[in-house]
Design a protein around this motif. Structure first.
Motif, PDB file in Angstrom:
ATOM      1  N   PHE A 115      -5.536 -12.140 -87.275  1.00 15.62           N
ATOM      2  CA  PHE A 115      -4.334 -11.343 -87.014  1.00 15.62           C
ATOM      3  C   PHE A 115      -4.787  -9.939 -86.642  1.00 15.62           C
ATOM      4  CE2 PHE A 115      -1.013  -8.484 -88.994  1.00 15.62           C
ATOM      5  CZ  PHE A 115      -0.136  -8.567 -87.917  1.00 15.62           C
ATOM      6  N   VAL A 122       1.515 -13.295 -92.264  1.00 14.15           N
ATOM      7  CA  VAL A 122       0.157 -13.864 -92.287  1.00 14.15           C
ATOM      8  C   VAL A 122      -0.383 -13.871 -93.717  1.00 14.15           C
ATOM      9  CG1 VAL A 122      -0.376 -13.219 -89.921  1.00 14.15           C
ATOM     10  CG2 VAL A 122      -0.868 -11.607 -91.765  1.00 14.15           C
ATOM     11  N   TRP A 126       5.080 -10.141 -88.192  1.00 13.78           N
ATOM     12  CA  TRP A 126       3.910 -10.993 -88.436  1.00 13.78           C
ATOM     13  C   TRP A 126       3.038 -10.455 -89.572  1.00 13.78           C
ATOM     14  CZ3 TRP A 126       1.598 -12.736 -83.019  1.00 13.78           C
ATOM     15  CH2 TRP A 126       2.413 -13.755 -82.516  1.00 13.78           C
ATOM     16  N   ILE A 163      -4.813 -17.474 -91.970  1.00 17.78           N
ATOM     17  CA  ILE A 163      -5.845 -16.653 -91.346  1.00 17.78           C
ATOM     18  C   ILE A 163      -7.195 -17.012 -91.946  1.00 17.78           C
ATOM     19  CG2 ILE A 163      -6.652 -14.269 -91.049  1.00 17.78           C
ATOM     20  CD1 ILE A 163      -4.025 -15.034 -89.550  1.00 17.78           C
ATOM     21  N   PHE A 199       0.383 -19.320 -89.749  1.00 22.58           N
ATOM     22  CA  PHE A 199      -0.032 -17.968 -90.112  1.00 22.58           C
ATOM     23  C   PHE A 199      -1.195 -17.957 -91.104  1.00 22.58           C
ATOM     24  CE2 PHE A 199       4.204 -17.486 -88.410  1.00 22.58           C
ATOM     25  CZ  PHE A 199       4.030 -16.424 -87.541  1.00 22.58           C
TER      26      PHE A 199
END
Lengths: 163, 277
Positions: free
Chosen positions: B178, B221, B217, B247, B245
């Motif tokens: 991200f 995330v 976002w 990561i 989402f």
């Protein structure tokens, strides 16, 4: 041009219109400079004596290009066997136009036959736009998909050039 | 006890050019550029030994913003160029970068086959789920119900799953980052470059101009709850069923990279002789 891996010369090769340093730019000045540079490169490139295939002697000539060249060559061989004296000029380089070189190739020619496989004769139109055709010009054009045949070109040579 | 560390000749700034990006204020790609320069500083590879290859789009502007060798070429064709470069010059670090439209739509076929070939390069896709440069058309990763002036009511089309497709096609390393976490992205890029074979890093990078909703976002995330696996089927199941989402490194495989043999470098005279009439 610097090879990747060389220190101190890193650059980005940019496909967009760009400044002298290779950075994308939409400035009018950069746009013009790029157009001028590309034109200069094309103009001064060495196209060598193979800009066209020029064969034979005579005061008539067939002017053609591309895939018509081989059937034209075969047709001319038949015509020559029958006593026709004709030249072949097949352009390998269409642009930039080489008017002086075409004029030299056609020096002393009294009539030419342009042969092209097109529906509307655009090669002939292009020749008229970009070159000073020095003499009487006849055109034989026919659309595909059937390839040009030596026989039909030979008949045109006999009819249009040898007469 | 004093810990003596070796001097680091390259800082993140050494990988950044002095050109100001054209990106909109707030664009996620600024952070991806930052992450890239941080990652290269961690790798300590001299900038001239790195090549950054891209296609067309906002994010594809990135090569000129680095001090590395760059190639900003044809829309969707970054991977073939990067593949060719790596095959010819295996000693270079080749990073291919671009957006979701360039890489997954226009260059979608190249993406599949780059994964399949598993050449030792790293591919970074800055995914904002929209065509930003051309003013906001839906892209392959756009949600089916994203309503916009150009696609009223949404496209109704199922989005592309880049990470799963990368796995199915044979990529050897798959990660999601991200842009709001440039340090985390830098770490992913470092791992991707170090991992042999084709490494794919999808970086969620918001388009604040055409997708202002993506400002959320940052809250959505989260770190992937499980460790990376070398089992592609397990990784694919996880990615297919996660919320998009997650990561982190999601797959790190063991496939040997493809390293085709190349002919010895030929001089210009040899090449010209081949074309002589």
């Amino acid at each position: 041009m610097a090879r990747p891996g060389t220190r101190g010369t890193a650059y980005t090769a940019d496909g967009l219109e760009h400044s002298e340093r290779g950075i994308p730019s939409s400035q009018a000045g950069d746009h013009l400079a790029q157009l001028d540079k590309r034109a200069r490169k094309l103009e001064h490139a060495d196209y060598s004596r193979y800009w066209a295939e020029i064969e034979g002697e005579g005061d008539v000539a067939v002017v053609t290009w591309g895939s018509c060249t081989a059937p034209v060559r075969e047709a001319l061989a038949r015509a020559r066997a029958e006593g026709v004296k004709a030249r072949l000029v097949s352009l390998r380089l269409l642009a930039p136009a080489q008017p002086e070189r075409l004029a030299a190739a056609l020096a002393g020619v009294r009539r030419i036959l342009v042969v092209e496989q097109t529906h509307s004769g655009q090669f002939h139109r292009y020749l008229r736009a970009a070159f000073d055709l020095p003499c009487e010009t006849r055109v034989f054009h026919r659309a595909g998909p059937l390839p040009m045949r030596p026989g039909e070109i030979h008949s045109k040579i006999v009819k249009e050039l040898a007469a | 006890m004093n810990i003596v560390t070796a001097p680091q000749p390259f800082s993140a700034n050494d990988y950044k050019s002095d050109y100001k990006p054209v990106w909109c204020p707030g664009c996620g790609d600024y952070s991806v550029l930052l992450a890239f320069t941080k990652a290269m500083a961690q790798l300590q590879r001299p900038p001239e030994e790195i090549a950054v290859i891209s296609g067309i789009g906002c994010s594809s502007r990135i090569p000129a913003y680095t001090n590395c060798y760059g190639f900003h070429g044809v829309h969707g064709r970054a991977l073939p160029v990067g593949t060719g470069l790596k095959v010819a010059r295996p000693e270079l670090t080749v990073i291919v970068a671009g957006g979701d439209g360039d890489g997954l739509s226009i260059g979608g076929n190249h993406f599949l086959h780059a994964c399949r070939r598993n050449i030792d390069i790293t591919y970074i896709v800055m995914d904002n789920r929209v065509y930003g440069m051309t003013k906001g058309q839906p892209s392959p990763t756009t949600e089916p119900d994203w309503d916009s002036a150009l696609a009223p009511g949404g496209t109704g089309l199922r989005p592309f799953h880049p990470l799963v497709i990368a796995l199915a096609s044979g990529a050897n390393f798959v990660a999601r980052g991200f842009s709001g976490d440039p340090n985390g992205c830098a770490d992913l890029i470092v791992q991707a470059v170090r991992h042999p074979g084709f490494s794919f890093v999808e970086i969620l990078s918001p388009c604040v101009t055409f997708r202002p909703d993506q400002r959320e976002w940052g809250k959505m995330v989260h770190a992937a709850p499980v460790n990376p696996t070398d089992d592609a089927a397990r990784a694919a199941r996880r990615i297919m069923t996660d919320d998009g989402f997650n990561i982190g490194v999601l797959y790190a495989g063991n496939r040997a990279p493809f390293r085709p043999q190349t002919a010895p470098a030929a001089g210009l005279d040899v090449i010209e002789a081949e074309f002589a009439l």
